[in-house]
Motif scaffolding. Structure first.
Motif, short mmCIF file in Angstrom:
data_model
loop_
_atom_site.label_atom_id
_atom_site.label_comp_id
_atom_site.label_asym_id
_atom_site.label_seq_id
_atom_site.Cartn_x
_atom_site.Cartn_y
_atom_site.Cartn_z
N PRO A 158 1.05 -1.26 0.05
CA PRO A 158 -0.09 0.07 0.10
C PRO A 158 0.98 1.19 0.00
O PRO A 158 1.93 1.35 0.70
N LEU A 159 0.55 2.19 -0.57
CA LEU A 159 1.29 3.38 -0.89
C LEU A 159 0.34 4.81 -0.92
O LEU A 159 -0.61 4.52 -1.32
N THR A 160 0.84 5.55 0.07
CA THR A 160 0.02 6.83 0.02
C THR A 160 0.69 8.00 -0.43
O THR A 160 2.06 8.08 -0.09
N ILE A 161 0.41 8.87 -1.37
CA ILE A 161 1.22 10.00 -1.98
C ILE A 161 0.32 11.18 -1.86
O ILE A 161 -0.60 11.24 -1.79
N LEU A 162 1.30 12.27 -1.70
CA LEU A 162 0.53 13.65 -1.69
C LEU A 162 0.89 14.32 -3.00
O LEU A 162 2.08 14.46 -3.30
N LEU A 163 -0.09 14.68 -3.53
CA LEU A 163 0.19 15.61 -4.92
C LEU A 163 -0.06 16.88 -4.54
O LEU A 163 -1.20 17.36 -4.11
N PRO A 164 0.84 17.84 -4.92
CA PRO A 164 0.59 19.24 -4.73
C PRO A 164 -0.46 19.82 -5.58
O PRO A 164 -0.92 19.00 -6.67
#
Lengths: 327, 268
Positions: free
Chosen positions: A294-300
């Motif tokens: 599982p991967l969580t990313i933050l996109l600007p």
């Protein structure tokens, strides 16, 4: 720098429960020190051991060089700001603040003057005649602070002091506590479960888990260079990558930590499947599945935002993958 | 449709209820002024204030009143000390059997007075303790403790444990913490409990009959007096005094704890 508080192999067990387990800790004089951890991790028990409300079942605590064993709370040169503030409901604000001085035998006029001064310091001048029940949560918090500081303790212990405040007030109090600590120059020991609070205020942070300190260091170290998957997850909500995956990328068989804001969508890289997208304001959080990880990313703001169910390709710069090979 | 006013039927029922409870007491007051002293005749043939003077001049009344006041005062003091300590132990600490102790403390007030009386009498006999002023006091203290305990324990629960720690943290030892923090916070509860205890002890009959020797407390004196056919209204005058002496503390206790917590253990 001399040591303000030193724990040597300190344990506090309740039957089989190891609330604090062979803890070694050294807090320098004048330091703003945060104890960070989930509830039940032993951080509050450690604070209560310093205050004298708990007795260690093993080990030795020294407070400014003096062995704390056998010294009751009322003879320790530290003061506490309690989580529920613990203001005396039958006394007005001035008498609350002056309580410690009254016990110390200061004459009335003198201690009331000192109390009013302390109230000025926390921006509550003129509130002396009110009862605690007439104050807001933030004001009570300041009274609790003034009541502790008026005794000029060598160390101030704060047990989740901002926990009951709303977000805006909490941020304001963080600033104020920090500048107060700088101007007074005394040791602040601060217990919190809020990683943002610990990182923004403290000179050094100790991360607690299951009665032990899992990592201790400057906020940047804790945040960017977590040593264990627990710290990576708890402090930075980093993505924790399993050793097999990290081994393929770096050759080192160890857990890896990857900050959500370090990951971006790219032409080439690792393919993943988007599971959910949530808009956070300044950024958008995208949860995805990369193989089985599982991967969580933050996109600007301004980035192309995928939809749930999309197949995407993600990448990160090799520097941003922190390998936790020290454990 | 909502109305703040109670329906007429309910008002009448409430009126009947109040009359049923309080008319007999009024009757006692009326007979204190009657001119007829052999039997209680209705309506009274005439009214007089002379029974007040007669009562005033009777040494046995004063003796009984004095004894009752002493017993009530000392039982209340014992109850205040033991009840507060008990409440502090039960609400402040956790230990094995805490719930059981809490129940055992309340038990004397739930038990019929006659059981308490018989139990105490056999116990005093077994221990070869002669019946005296002190056996009455002990008997009364058993249920007075409960009243104080109930009031104190409710208040202790509201005085958060961190207040005590805060006081210690600010340099106060245990005694200073009790004096400056705990006592001010539980004082009204103790006052209320103490007044109720006093009122309970003052009009107690059953336990007293089992634990008294030759002494007559006021209620016992009244019981004896009722059988004798002379100067009957004297009893009524004394009864009026008893009503006032017990009613005032109960009223005060009620006002003191109103809106804060319930006055527990009023019914014995």
């Amino acid at each position: 720098m001399t040591s303000a508080i030193r724990f040597s192999g300190v344990s506090r067990h309740y039957g089989d429960v190891k609330a604090v387990d062979t803890l070694d800790l050294d807090i320098a004089e004048g330091e703003f020190f945060a104890m960070l951890g989930p509830s039940g991790s032993g951080k509050t028990t450690s604070l209560r051991l310093i205050a004298g409300f708990e007795r260690p079942t093993a080990g030795e605590i020294r407070i400014f060089g003096q062995i704390a064993q056998g010294i009751p709370p009322y003879k320790r040169n530290v003061n506490t700001v309690f989580q529920d503030y613990a203001l005396f409901p039958h006394l007005n604000v001035r008498d609350n603040v002056a309580y410690g001085l009254m016990i110390a035998g200061q004459p009335k006029a003198q201690r009331h003057k000192a109390a009013d001064g302390a109230l000025e310091m926390v921006a509550l001048g003129g509130y002396g005649d009110r009862k605690p029940s007439e104050l807001s949560g933030g004001q009570r918090q300041r009274v609790a602070l003034a009541r502790a500081l008026v005794n000029q303790p060598k160390a101030l212990l704060l047990d989740e002091p901002l926990g009951a405040l709303d977000l805006k007030l909490r941020e304001q109090m963080q600033e104020e506590l920090k500048s107060l600590q700088r101007s007074l120059g005394i040791t602040f020991i601060f217990v919190t479960h809020d990683q943002g609070e610990a990182l923004s205020m403290a000179d050094r942070v100790a991360v607690f888990n299951k009665g032990r300190i899992v990592q201790i260091g400057a906020p940047e170290d804790i945040y960017y260079r977590p040593e264990t998957p627990f710290v990576a997850d708890f402090v930075g909500s980093s993505n924790v990558l399993p050793p097999e995956f990290v081994a393929k990328l770096t050759g080192k068989h160890a857990y890896g930590a990857l900050r959500p804001e370090s990951v971006f969508l790219a032409e080439q890289g690792h393919s993943a499947m988007v599971r959910s997208v949530s808009f956070l304001g300044a950024a958008t959080r995208v949860s995805m599945q990369m193989d089985k990880i599982p991967l969580t990313i933050l996109l600007p703001k301004g980035a192309v935002i995928p939809k749930a169910g999309d197949a995407v390709t993600v990448a990160w710069s090799a520097d941003d993958l922190h390998v936790m090979d020290r454990t | 449709m909502h109305s703040d006013r109670a329906p007429l039927g309910l008002k009448i029922a409430a009126g009947f209820g109040l009359a049923f409870m309080h008319l007999p007491i009024l009757l006692i007051f009326v007979y204190a002024f009657t001119t007829e002293d052999k039997s209680y005749q209705w309506p009274p043939p005439g009214f007089t204030l002379k029974w007040f003077a007669v009562t005033w001049a009777r040494p046995d009344v004063w003796e009984a009143l004095g004894l009752s006041l002493q017993v009530a005062s000392i039982s209340t003091i014992i109850a205040l000390v033991l009840g507060t300590l008990c409440a502090a132990a039960v609400s402040r600490t956790r230990f094995f059997g805490r719930e059981a102790i809490s129940l055992l403390v309340i038990l004397p007030i739930a038990l019929p007075g006659i059981i308490t009386g018989i139990a105490l009498r056999s116990a005093f006999n077994l221990a070869d303790i002669p019946f005296s002023f002190w056996t009455i006091v002990l008997g009364h203290a058993t249920f007075c403790v409960v009243v104080v305990y109930n009031n104190a324990v409710a208040r202790f629960r509201r005085v958060s444990g961190s207040l005590v720690e805060a006081s210690m943290d600010l340099g106060a030892n245990s005694f200073q913490t009790f004096r400056y923090i705990i006592l001010p916070n539980i004082s009204t509860a103790l006052l209320a409990g103490g007044m109720l205890a006093f009122a309970l002890s003052f009009d107690e009959v059953i336990v007293t009959t089992f634990t008294a020797g030759q002494q007559q407390t006021l209620p016992i004196w009244m019981l004896e007096e009722l059988v004798r056919p002379r100067e009957r209204p004297v009893t009524n005058v004394v009864a009026m005094v008893v009503v006032l002496v017990t009613f005032l503390p109960v009223l005060a206790a009620y006002t003191l704890t109103r809106g804060t917590d319930t006055v527990a253990g009023q019914g014995k």
